[in-house]
Design a protein around this motif. Structure first.
Motif, PDB file in Angstrom:
ATOM      1  N   ILE A 170       0.805  -1.106  -0.402  1.00 36.64           N
ATOM      2  CA  ILE A 170       0.162  -0.363   0.450  1.00 36.64           C
ATOM      3  C   ILE A 170       0.858   1.328  -0.205  1.00 36.64           C
ATOM      4  N   GLY A 171       0.389   1.668  -1.082  1.00 40.82           N
ATOM      5  CA  GLY A 171       1.514   3.151  -1.526  1.00 40.82           C
ATOM      6  C   GLY A 171       2.635   2.723  -2.093  1.00 40.82           C
ATOM      7  N   ALA A 172       2.397   3.648  -2.765  1.00 37.63           N
ATOM      8  CA  ALA A 172       3.403   2.945  -4.231  1.00 37.63           C
ATOM      9  C   ALA A 172       4.420   4.395  -4.576  1.00 37.63           C
ATOM     10  N   THR A 198       9.091   4.734  -2.848  1.00 37.69           N
ATOM     11  CA  THR A 198      10.021   4.261  -2.796  1.00 37.69           C
ATOM     12  C   THR A 198      10.459   3.409  -2.159  1.00 37.69           C
ATOM     13  N   ALA A 199       9.573   2.536  -1.031  1.00 36.37           N
ATOM     14  CA  ALA A 199       9.866   1.827  -0.411  1.00 36.37           C
ATOM     15  C   ALA A 199       8.649   0.063  -0.649  1.00 36.37           C
ATOM     16  N   SER A 200       7.746   0.750  -0.844  1.00 32.57           N
ATOM     17  CA  SER A 200       7.336  -0.251  -1.789  1.00 32.57           C
ATOM     18  C   SER A 200       7.878  -0.865  -2.832  1.00 32.57           C
ATOM     19  N   GLY A 243      -1.734   2.609  -5.213  1.00 33.29           N
ATOM     20  CA  GLY A 243      -0.891   4.180  -4.644  1.00 33.29           C
ATOM     21  C   GLY A 243      -2.240   5.679  -5.412  1.00 33.29           C
ATOM     22  N   ASN A 244      -2.461   6.235  -4.262  1.00 28.82           N
ATOM     23  CA  ASN A 244      -3.227   6.809  -4.547  1.00 28.82           C
ATOM     24  C   ASN A 244      -2.384   8.191  -5.572  1.00 28.82           C
ATOM     25  N   GLU A 245      -1.442   8.064  -6.788  1.00 31.78           N
ATOM     26  CA  GLU A 245      -1.340   9.221  -7.122  1.00 31.78           C
ATOM     27  C   GLU A 245      -1.260   8.773  -8.456  1.00 31.78           C
ATOM     28  N   ASP A 246      -1.561   9.468  -9.462  1.00 29.46           N
ATOM     29  CA  ASP A 246      -1.333   9.175 -10.727  1.00 29.46           C
ATOM     30  C   ASP A 246      -0.264   8.140 -11.239  1.00 29.46           C
ATOM     31  N   MET A 297      11.456   8.226  -8.019  1.00 27.34           N
ATOM     32  CA  MET A 297      12.533   9.067  -7.008  1.00 27.34           C
ATOM     33  C   MET A 297      12.152  10.601  -6.445  1.00 27.34           C
ATOM     34  N   ARG A 298      11.861  11.164  -4.940  1.00 23.90           N
ATOM     35  CA  ARG A 298      11.369  12.174  -4.901  1.00 23.90           C
ATOM     36  C   ARG A 298      12.494  13.230  -5.045  1.00 23.90           C
ATOM     37  N   PRO A 299      13.554  12.650  -4.589  1.00 26.75           N
ATOM     38  CA  PRO A 299      14.807  13.808  -4.658  1.00 26.75           C
ATOM     39  C   PRO A 299      15.094  14.380  -5.900  1.00 26.75           C
ATOM     40  N   SER A 324      13.578  18.741  -5.455  1.00 25.42           N
ATOM     41  CA  SER A 324      13.715  19.825  -5.115  1.00 25.42           C
ATOM     42  C   SER A 324      15.143  20.004  -5.231  1.00 25.42           C
ATOM     43  N   LYS A 325      16.083  19.645  -6.346  1.00 26.91           N
ATOM     44  CA  LYS A 325      17.299  19.482  -6.494  1.00 26.91           C
ATOM     45  C   LYS A 325      17.668  19.957  -8.552  1.00 26.91           C
ATOM     46  N   GLU A 326      17.936  18.461  -8.906  1.00 28.58           N
ATOM     47  CA  GLU A 326      18.425  18.488  -9.918  1.00 28.58           C
ATOM     48  C   GLU A 326      17.211  18.817 -10.997  1.00 28.58           C
ATOM     49  N   THR A 360      -7.115   4.804  -3.652  1.00 29.86           N
ATOM     50  CA  THR A 360      -7.167   4.704  -2.146  1.00 29.86           C
ATOM     51  C   THR A 360      -6.988   3.685  -1.364  1.00 29.86           C
ATOM     52  N   VAL A 361      -6.313   3.009  -0.770  1.00 28.54           N
ATOM     53  CA  VAL A 361      -6.845   2.070   0.110  1.00 28.54           C
ATOM     54  C   VAL A 361      -7.652   2.965   1.605  1.00 28.54           C
ATOM     55  N   GLU A 362      -8.332   2.984   1.746  1.00 26.53           N
ATOM     56  CA  GLU A 362      -8.950   3.175   2.299  1.00 26.53           C
ATOM     57  C   GLU A 362      -9.426   2.814   4.006  1.00 26.53           C
ATOM     58  N   PHE A 418       4.573  20.458  -0.535  1.00 26.79           N
ATOM     59  CA  PHE A 418       6.095  20.615  -1.663  1.00 26.79           C
ATOM     60  C   PHE A 418       6.255  18.654  -1.609  1.00 26.79           C
ATOM     61  N   ARG A 419       5.490  18.119  -2.317  1.00 25.29           N
ATOM     62  CA  ARG A 419       6.104  16.265  -1.559  1.00 25.29           C
ATOM     63  C   ARG A 419       5.308  15.599  -3.214  1.00 25.29           C
ATOM     64  N   SER A 420       4.896  15.944  -4.535  1.00 21.15           N
ATOM     65  CA  SER A 420       5.376  15.310  -5.699  1.00 21.15           C
ATOM     66  C   SER A 420       5.105  15.705  -6.510  1.00 21.15           C
ATOM     67  N   GLY A 456       9.504   2.606   5.500  1.00 23.16           N
ATOM     68  CA  GLY A 456       9.555   4.198   4.191  1.00 23.16           C
ATOM     69  C   GLY A 456       9.416   4.866   6.313  1.00 23.16           C
ATOM     70  N   ASP A 457       8.917   6.225   5.264  1.00 19.89           N
ATOM     71  CA  ASP A 457       8.933   7.883   6.370  1.00 19.89           C
ATOM     72  C   ASP A 457       7.757   7.061   7.538  1.00 19.89           C
ATOM     73  N   MET A 458       6.589   6.476   6.825  1.00 14.06           N
ATOM     74  CA  MET A 458       5.942   6.006   8.212  1.00 14.06           C
ATOM     75  C   MET A 458       6.480   4.969   9.626  1.00 14.06           C
ATOM     76  N   HIS A 490      13.787   9.898   5.220  1.00 11.83           N
ATOM     77  CA  HIS A 490      14.278   9.887   3.797  1.00 11.83           C
ATOM     78  C   HIS A 490      14.628   8.466   2.876  1.00 11.83           C
ATOM     79  N   TYR A 491      15.975   8.862   1.911  1.00  9.53           N
ATOM     80  CA  TYR A 491      15.575   8.026   0.742  1.00  9.53           C
ATOM     81  C   TYR A 491      15.574   6.428   1.080  1.00  9.53           C
ATOM     82  N   ASP A 492      17.091   6.158   0.832  1.00 11.31           N
ATOM     83  CA  ASP A 492      18.008   5.016   1.329  1.00 11.31           C
ATOM     84  C   ASP A 492      17.055   4.565   2.942  1.00 11.31           C
TER      85      ASP A 492
HETATM   86  P1  FAD Z   1       6.336   7.801  -0.380  1.00 15.24           P
HETATM   87  O1  FAD Z   1       7.437   8.104  -1.372  1.00 15.24           O
HETATM   88  O2  FAD Z   1       5.826   9.073  -0.180  1.00 15.24           O
HETATM   89  O3  FAD Z   1       5.626   6.990  -1.049  1.00 15.24           O
HETATM   90  C1  FAD Z   1       4.273   6.523  -0.900  1.00 15.24           C
HETATM   91  C2  FAD Z   1       2.910   6.331  -1.591  1.00 15.24           C
HETATM   92  O4  FAD Z   1       1.516   6.198  -0.984  1.00 15.24           O
HETATM   93  C3  FAD Z   1       2.766   8.045  -1.895  1.00 15.24           C
HETATM   94  O5  FAD Z   1       2.514   8.490  -3.318  1.00 15.24           O
HETATM   95  C4  FAD Z   1       1.126   8.464  -1.256  1.00 15.24           C
HETATM   96  O6  FAD Z   1       0.150   8.783  -2.163  1.00 15.24           O
HETATM   97  C5  FAD Z   1       0.800   6.938  -1.424  1.00 15.24           C
HETATM   98  N1  FAD Z   1      -0.357   7.180  -0.414  1.00 15.24           N
HETATM   99  C6  FAD Z   1      -0.416   7.362   1.434  1.00 15.24           C
HETATM  100  N2  FAD Z   1      -1.129   6.660   1.219  1.00 15.24           N
HETATM  101  C7  FAD Z   1      -2.444   5.672   0.886  1.00 15.24           C
HETATM  102  C8  FAD Z   1      -3.189   5.010   0.566  1.00 15.24           C
HETATM  103  N3  FAD Z   1      -4.275   5.034   1.924  1.00 15.24           N
HETATM  104  N4  FAD Z   1      -3.371   4.410  -0.609  1.00 15.24           N
HETATM  105  C9  FAD Z   1      -2.657   4.535  -1.843  1.00 15.24           C
HETATM  106  N5  FAD Z   1      -1.869   5.362  -1.858  1.00 15.24           N
HETATM  107  C10 FAD Z   1      -1.502   5.806  -0.689  1.00 15.24           C
HETATM  108  N6  FAD Z   1      15.205  12.079   0.670  1.00 15.24           N
HETATM  109  C11 FAD Z   1      16.547  11.609   0.579  1.00 15.24           C
HETATM  110  O7  FAD Z   1      16.818  10.971   1.753  1.00 15.24           O
HETATM  111  N7  FAD Z   1      17.396  12.539  -0.152  1.00 15.24           N
HETATM  112  C12 FAD Z   1      16.511  13.676  -0.795  1.00 15.24           C
HETATM  113  O8  FAD Z   1      17.811  14.718  -1.038  1.00 15.24           O
HETATM  114  C13 FAD Z   1      15.105  13.443  -0.610  1.00 15.24           C
HETATM  115  N8  FAD Z   1      14.889  14.784  -1.370  1.00 15.24           N
HETATM  116  C14 FAD Z   1      13.500  14.139  -1.346  1.00 15.24           C
HETATM  117  C15 FAD Z   1      12.530  15.664  -1.811  1.00 15.24           C
HETATM  118  C16 FAD Z   1      11.898  15.929  -1.723  1.00 15.24           C
HETATM  119  C17 FAD Z   1      10.806  16.766  -3.187  1.00 15.24           C
HETATM  120  C18 FAD Z   1      11.044  15.482  -1.005  1.00 15.24           C
HETATM  121  C19 FAD Z   1       9.661  15.219  -0.947  1.00 15.24           C
HETATM  122  C20 FAD Z   1      11.611  14.367   0.082  1.00 15.24           C
HETATM  123  C21 FAD Z   1      13.348  14.222  -0.400  1.00 15.24           C
HETATM  124  N9  FAD Z   1      13.115  12.808   0.716  1.00 15.24           N
HETATM  125  C22 FAD Z   1      14.609  12.876  -0.024  1.00 15.24           C
HETATM  126  C23 FAD Z   1      12.660  11.955   1.263  1.00 15.24           C
HETATM  127  C24 FAD Z   1      12.486  10.885   0.374  1.00 15.24           C
HETATM  128  O9  FAD Z   1      11.986  11.210  -0.653  1.00 15.24           O
HETATM  129  C25 FAD Z   1      10.898   9.599   0.934  1.00 15.24           C
HETATM  130  O10 FAD Z   1      11.592   9.646   2.404  1.00 15.24           O
HETATM  131  C26 FAD Z   1      10.615   8.590   0.440  1.00 15.24           C
HETATM  132  O11 FAD Z   1      10.041   9.491  -0.902  1.00 15.24           O
HETATM  133  C27 FAD Z   1      10.096   7.866   1.532  1.00 15.24           C
HETATM  134  O12 FAD Z   1       9.529   6.709   1.481  1.00 15.24           O
HETATM  135  P2  FAD Z   1       8.176   6.793   1.085  1.00 15.24           P
HETATM  136  O13 FAD Z   1       7.954   5.219   0.972  1.00 15.24           O
HETATM  137  O14 FAD Z   1       8.248   5.858   2.964  1.00 15.24           O
HETATM  138  O15 FAD Z   1       7.056   7.456   0.804  1.00 15.24           O
END
Ligand code: FAD
Ligand code: NAD
Ligand code: NAD
Length: 518
Positions: free
Chosen positions: A35-37, A39-41, A61-64, A69-71, A74-76, A134-136, A183-185, A338-340, A355-357
Motif C-alpha cells: 500500500i503506497g506506490a 520508494t519503500a513499496s 497508490g493514490n498518485e497518477d 524518486m522524490r529527491p 527539489s534539486k536536479e 486510495t486504500v480506505e 511540496f511532495r509530489s 519508509g517514512d511512516m 529519507h530515501y535510502d
Molecule cells: P512515499 O515516497 O511518500 O510514498 C508513499 C506513497 O503512498 C505516496 O505516493 C502516497 O500518495 C501513497 N499513499 C499514502 N496513503 C495511501 C493510501 N491509503 N492508498 C494508496 N496510496 C497511498 N530523502 C533523501 O534521503 N534525500 C533527498 O535528497 C530527498 N529529497 C527529497 C525531496 C523531496 C521534494 C521530497 C518530498 C522528499 C525528499 N526526500 C529525500 C525524502 C524521501 O523522498 C522520502 O523519505 C521517501 O520518498 C519515503 O518513501 P516512502 O515510500 O516511505 O513514501
C-alpha cells in the motif's frame, strides 16, 4: 472470552490452517499487497521477487504515477537545461548521466486502473501497480483491504508504505488556498515549475529544513534569468538549524544567500492576506512585510498513519508513525517501511527516518521478511542520506543528526577539532567553527577542550568549510556522522556508528575519512 482472546484464537487458527493457501487462486486475492506506490513499496517489491520470482504483487497508490524518486524534485529537476527533459521527468545526475525519476529495476511493472483490476480473474504472477486509488481500510484479522471504490481485496502479506503528509501552517490560510502549496509530489513540482517559468515571480518559501533549503537554492538558480525572487522564512538561526551545529548552519545560510536567496532567519509569519492585485502580503512577527506571488510551505511532514490508525495498529506518540519491531512487522502478516515507520534500530534504539535510502533499505528488509516466514531478518543496515545546497555544499550522513546533541567537528582547510556541549550550545557550537586554526599537534586536546571564547569566532569570516566531518554524540556514543563535501565514506561511517567516543582515539577514528590528506 475477551475480544482480545477471541482475536488471538482467530489468529492462531489462521496460522494453523494457512489462509494464504486456501484462497490462493481466488478472485481478488493477492499474496502480496503493497500500500503506497512510493520508494519503500518499490524496494519491497524487488526484494519479494528476488526471493519469489513469480510472486503476484499488487502495489496500490493514490498518485497518477507509479513509484518514482522524490529527491530530484527539489534539486536536479531545477537544473535541467531544456524544458523537454523536465516534461519527460528526466534529470542529469551528479555524474552527468541522464536519468528519469520513475523507478526502474529488473521487474516489468504493469500499470493498471480499477477497471483492469476488476477484470483479473486470478492473479497468478506478475507485478502490477494500481494508480489513482486510495486504500480506505485495512482489516488485519480478515487479511483484507478496502479500496475507495468499496472493492475488497484479500492479501497473504501486506506492506504499509504510505509515506508522509506535508504539514502546513494555519497562519497561511489568510493568503487563500490557491496561493499556498505544499511540496511532495510530481504534481506539486509541475505546478511550482510552471508558475516560476512565468517571468518576475516572487516566491516565499516557509521552512528552513531539508526541503525548504534545497528548494530555495534550486528555484533561485532556475529563476535567475527570469527575474524570479526567492525569500526563505524560518524560525531557526540558520538553514538546517535543527540538523547542523549552529556555526555550520550559519555558514550554510551564507552559501544559500550567495545563490540569490533572501534568507529571513529567526523569523515567523504572523499573518497573511491578499493584496487585491493577485499577490499575497505576508507580515512577519517583527513587523516586516513581504509580497509574494506564491508561498511554498515546507515545515515538515506528518507520518501518514490514517489507514494504520483505523486498523488499530500501534502508533508512536512521540515520533509519529506506526510502531514495528526490528523485523519491520506491526502485526502478523502486516509490515511497514519508509517514512511512516517507527522501528527498533538495534544500534540506535527506536527511530523514524524520513529519507530515501531508509525507504529503499527498509523496504528491502520488509520485502525479504514478507517473502520468507523463516527469515526473521532485523533491519540493521544503517541508511544514509545526502543533500546538495548550491555549488559549495554537498554532504552525506548516517545516524541521528540533531543539532541539540553535542558535536565534534573536524575540518580540512584550517584543521580544527572542537567539542560543543549541548547545554552550552549557544557559545559552544559557534566556537566549534574555530575560526582560529588549531595546529595539528593540539588537535587531540582540542577535541575535549572547552569552547573558545565567543569573541574569537566570526562566522562571517570568509573561511570555507571545504571538507570535514561532524560527529554527533549521545551518552558518549557516536550516534551520527555528517560527511561534508567528503563523498564515498558512508561505509566507514557505518563502521563507527554506535561506538563509544574516546578523545584519546579520535585521530585513529577519523583517519579513514581522509580529512587531513589535502
Ligand atoms: P512515499 O515516497 O511518500 O510514498 C508513499 C506513497 O503512498 C505516496 O505516493 C502516497 O500518495 C501513497 N499513499 C499514502 N496513503 C495511501 C493510501 N491509503 N492508498 C494508496 N496510496 C497511498 N530523502 C533523501 O534521503 N534525500 C533527498 O535528497 C530527498 N529529497 C527529497 C525531496 C523531496 C521534494 C521530497 C518530498 C522528499 C525528499 N526526500 C529525500 C525524502 C524521501 O523522498 C522520502 O523519505 C521517501 O520518498 C519515503 O518513501 P516512502 O515510500 O516511505 O513514501
Ligand atoms: P524538515 O522536518 O526537514 O524541516 C522542517 C522545518 O520546518 C524546520 O527546519 C523549520 O524551519 C520549519 N518550520 C517549522 N515550524 C515553522 C514555522 N512556524 N514557521 C516557519 N518554518 C517552520 O521538513 P521539510 O524540510 O519540510 O521536508 C519535508 C520532508 O522531505 C522531510 O521528511 C524531509 O526529510 C524530506 N526531504 C529530505 C531531503 C534530503 O534528505 N536531502 C530533501 C528534501 C526533503
Ligand atoms: P543511486 O541512485 O545509484 O543510489 C546510490 C545509493 O544512494 C542507494 O543506496 C540509494 O538508495 C541512495 N540514494 C540515491 N539518491 C539518494 C538521495 N537523494 N538521498 C539518499 N539516498 C539516496 O545513485 P545516484 O542517485 O546517482 O547518487 C547518489 C549517490 O551519489 C549519493 O551517495 C550521493 O551522495 C552521491 N554523490 C556523490 C557526489 C560526488 O561528488 N562524489 C556528488 C553528488 C552525489
Amino acid at each position: 472470552e475477551t475480544a482480545d482472546e477471541e482475536e488471538e484464537k482467530e489468529e492462531v487458527s489462521k496460522a494453523a490452517a494457512p489462509a494464504v493457501a486456501a484462497v490462493q487462486h481466488e478472485k481478488d486475492f493477492y499474496p502480496y499487497i503493497l500500500i503506497g506506490a512510493g520508494t519503500a513499496s518499490f524496494a519491497a517489491m524487488e526484494a519479494i521477487r528476488e526471493k519469489d520470482p513469480s510472486a503476484a504483487i499488487l502495489i496500490i497508490g493514490n498518485e497518477d504515477i507509479g513509484p518514482y524518486m522524490r529527491p530530484p524534485l527539489s534539486k536536479e529537476m531545477w537544473f535541467n537545461k531544456d524544458e523537454e527533459s523536465t516534461e519527460k521527468l528526466s534529470f542529469k545526475d551528479w555524474q552527468g548521466k541522464e536519468r528519469n525519476i520513475v523507478l526502474k529495476g529488473k521487474e516489468t511493472i504493469e500499470t493498471i486502473d480499477q477497471d483492469a483490476l476488476d477484470k483479473i480473474e486470478s492473479a497468478q504472477s506478475g507485478v502490477r501497480v494500481l494508480t489513482g486509488v486510495t486504500v480506505e481500510d485495512l482489516n488485519v484479522s480478515e487479511q483484507s483491504i478496502t479500496l475507495n471504490s468499496g472493492k475488497v481485496l484479500k492479501y497473504g502479506k501486506v506492506l504499509l508504505a504510505t509515506g508522509g503528509v506535508p504539514k502546513t501552517l494555519p497562519v497561511l490560510q489568510g493568503a487563500g488556498a490557491d496561493k499556498v502549496t505544499t511540496f511532495r509530489s510530481v504534481e506539486d513540482f509541475k505546478k511550482l515549475h510552471s508558475l516560476v517559468k512565468a517571468a518576475n515571480k516572487k516566491i516565499v518559501i516557509v521552512g528552513g529544513g531539508f526541503l525548504g533549503s534545497e528548494l530555495a537554492v534550486a528555484v533561485s538558480h532556475y529563476g535567475k534569468d527570469k527575474g524570479v525572487s526567492v525569500t526563505q522564512v524560518f524560525p531557526e538561526d540558520g538553514n538546517m538549524g535543527l540538523v547542523f551545529p549552529r556555526y555550520l548552519s550559519k555558514w550554510t545560510t551564507s552559501q544559500v544567500e550567495q545563490e540569490g536567496v533572501v534568507v529571513k532567519a529567526q523569523s515567523r509569519v504572523a499573518s497573511t492576506k491578499p493584496t487585491g492585485e493577485g499577490q499575497v502580503e505576508l507580515t512577519l512577527e517583527n513587523g516586516e512585510k513581504l509580497v509574494a506571488d506564491h508561498i511554498v510551505v515546507a515545515v515538515g511532514i506528518e507520518a501518514n498513519v490514517a489507514l494504520a490508525k483505523k486498523a488499530g495498529l500501534e502508533l508512536d506518540e512521540v515520533r509519529g508513525g506506526v510502531v514495528v519491531n526490528a523485523e519491520l512487522q506491526a502485526r502478523r502478516n502486516v509490515y511497514c517501511a519508509g517514512d511512516m515507520t517507527s522501528y527498533h534500530d538495534v544500534t540506535l534504539g527506536r527511530r523514524r527516518v524520513e529519507h530515501y535510502d531508509n525507504a529503499i533499505l527498509g523496504g528491502r528488509v520488509a520485502g525479504q521478511n514478507m517473502a520468507s516466514d523463516k527469515l526473521h531478518k532485523a533491519y540493521k543496515h544503517q541508511s544514509m542520506f545526502w543533500s546538495d545546497l548550491g555549488p559549495h555544499i554537498g554532504y552525506e550522513a548516517v545516524g541521528i543528526l540533531d543539532s541539540k546533541l553535542s558535536t565534534v567537528s573536524i575540518w580540512t582547510k584550517k584543521p580544527t577539532v572542537a567539542a560543543a556541549d549541548a547545554e552550552k550550545k549557544e557559545a559552544a557550537s559557534e566556537s566549534a567553527a574555530a575560526a582560529t586554526p588549531i595546529s595539528e599537534e593540539s588537535k587531540l586536546e582540542r577535541a575535549t577542550a572547552t569552547p573558545l571564547p565567543a569573541e574569537a569566532v566570526k562566522v562571517e569570516d570568509k573561511e570555507k568549510y571545504n571538507k570535514g566531518l561532524v560527529l554527533y554524540l549521545k551518552d558518549k556514543r557516536i550516534v551520527g556522522l555528517l560527511m561534508w563535501n567528503n563523498f564515498g565514506k558512508v561505509e566507514d561511517a557505518r563502521k563507527i556508528l554506535g561506538e563509544v567516543y574516546d578523545t584519546e582515539k579520535v585521530e585513529a577514528l577519523v583517519k579513514p575519512f581522509g580529512i587531513h590528506e589535502e
